[in-house]
Design a protein around this motif. Sequence first.
Motif, mmCIF file in Angstrom:
data_model
loop_
_atom_site.group_PDB
_atom_site.id
_atom_site.type_symbol
_atom_site.label_atom_id
_atom_site.label_comp_id
_atom_site.label_asym_id
_atom_site.label_seq_id
_atom_site.Cartn_x
_atom_site.Cartn_y
_atom_site.Cartn_z
ATOM 1 N N TRP A 177 -26.447 26.299 21.287
ATOM 2 C CA TRP A 177 -27.545 25.852 21.624
ATOM 3 C C TRP A 177 -28.029 24.500 21.078
ATOM 4 C CZ3 TRP A 177 -30.762 28.151 25.512
ATOM 5 C CH2 TRP A 177 -32.256 27.502 25.561
ATOM 6 N N SER A 181 -28.258 20.664 22.854
ATOM 7 C CA SER A 181 -29.553 20.057 22.659
ATOM 8 C C SER A 181 -29.482 18.538 22.088
ATOM 9 C CB SER A 181 -30.883 20.839 22.119
ATOM 10 O OG SER A 181 -31.906 19.907 21.585
ATOM 11 N N MET A 212 -35.270 22.386 24.355
ATOM 12 C CA MET A 212 -34.293 23.147 23.600
ATOM 13 C C MET A 212 -34.571 22.814 21.991
ATOM 14 S SD MET A 212 -30.883 22.680 25.760
ATOM 15 C CE MET A 212 -29.976 23.667 25.054
#
Length: 237
Positions: A177, A181, A212
Motif C-alpha cells: 500500500w 502511494s 493512501m
Amino acid sequence: MLRTQSGTAPASANFARVSGLAALGFAFLIVAGNVVLVPAGLPRTGAGIGEVDEFFRTHGDLVGIGSAVTPVAWVLATLFGAGAVRVLWRSERDRGEAWALLGFAGLLLQNAVFAGVVAIRLALASTAADGVGAATSLWALHDALFTLNGTFLAVALAGLSLAGLRAGLIRPWHGRWGLVSAALLSGSAVLTPLVIDHAGPLGLLGLVGWLMWVVWLVVYGVVLMRPLPVRPSPAGG
C-alpha cells in the motif's frame, strides 16, 4: 526476535508507543487542516488568480486557523519518524541497510517544503487583509511546491515501507500500500508542470496518493503502539 538489553527494552517500547501516537496525531491534524480549508473553497492547483484572490480575501481567518496546527503536525511527523527509525535500526544495521533513515529524511524534507506552502498561504491572507491582490507568480510558486512535495512523501513512504517489510514489522499488504502511494505521489511530482497548467484527471494522482498516505500513516502508528517484536526477514540475509 531481535535481542535487546533488558534495561533498555521497556524504554524503547515506550518510545515506540509515543511515536505511534505521534503518527496518529499527525494524520488527524493534516486531515483536520484540510477539513477546515477545502469545504471553504481552497483554490485547487492551477486555479485562476481571481479565484485565489477571492478566497484569501474572504477566508483569511480560516487560513490562519488551518495553519495554526501545522507546526504541531511537523513536530509529530518528526517524532513518528524518529520512533520508526529507533524500532527498525538494529535490524537495518545488521543487514547493512538504511531504508528507515531514507524514510526519515523524506519526512523531514516534506516538513520543510510544506512550511513554504503554509508560509505562502499566510502571506496571501495577510496581504489580502490589507487590500493587496494576490500575485500570480506567488500562487504559481505555491502550486509548484505543493505538487513537488509529493516527492518527499514518496521517499518517506518507500523508505519506511521497505524497512518495515524487511524487518517484519509491518504486514505485506501495508508495505505494498505504501509503495503504491509512493508511486502515485512521485508520478504527480514528475508531472508537476502538467498538473499546474492543465486542470483534469492528472490532479487525481496526487489526491489518491495523499489519501493512501494518510491510511498508511495511521496503520503504521497502530503498529508502533503494539508490543510486536521486530523480526529479521529471511530476505534480509
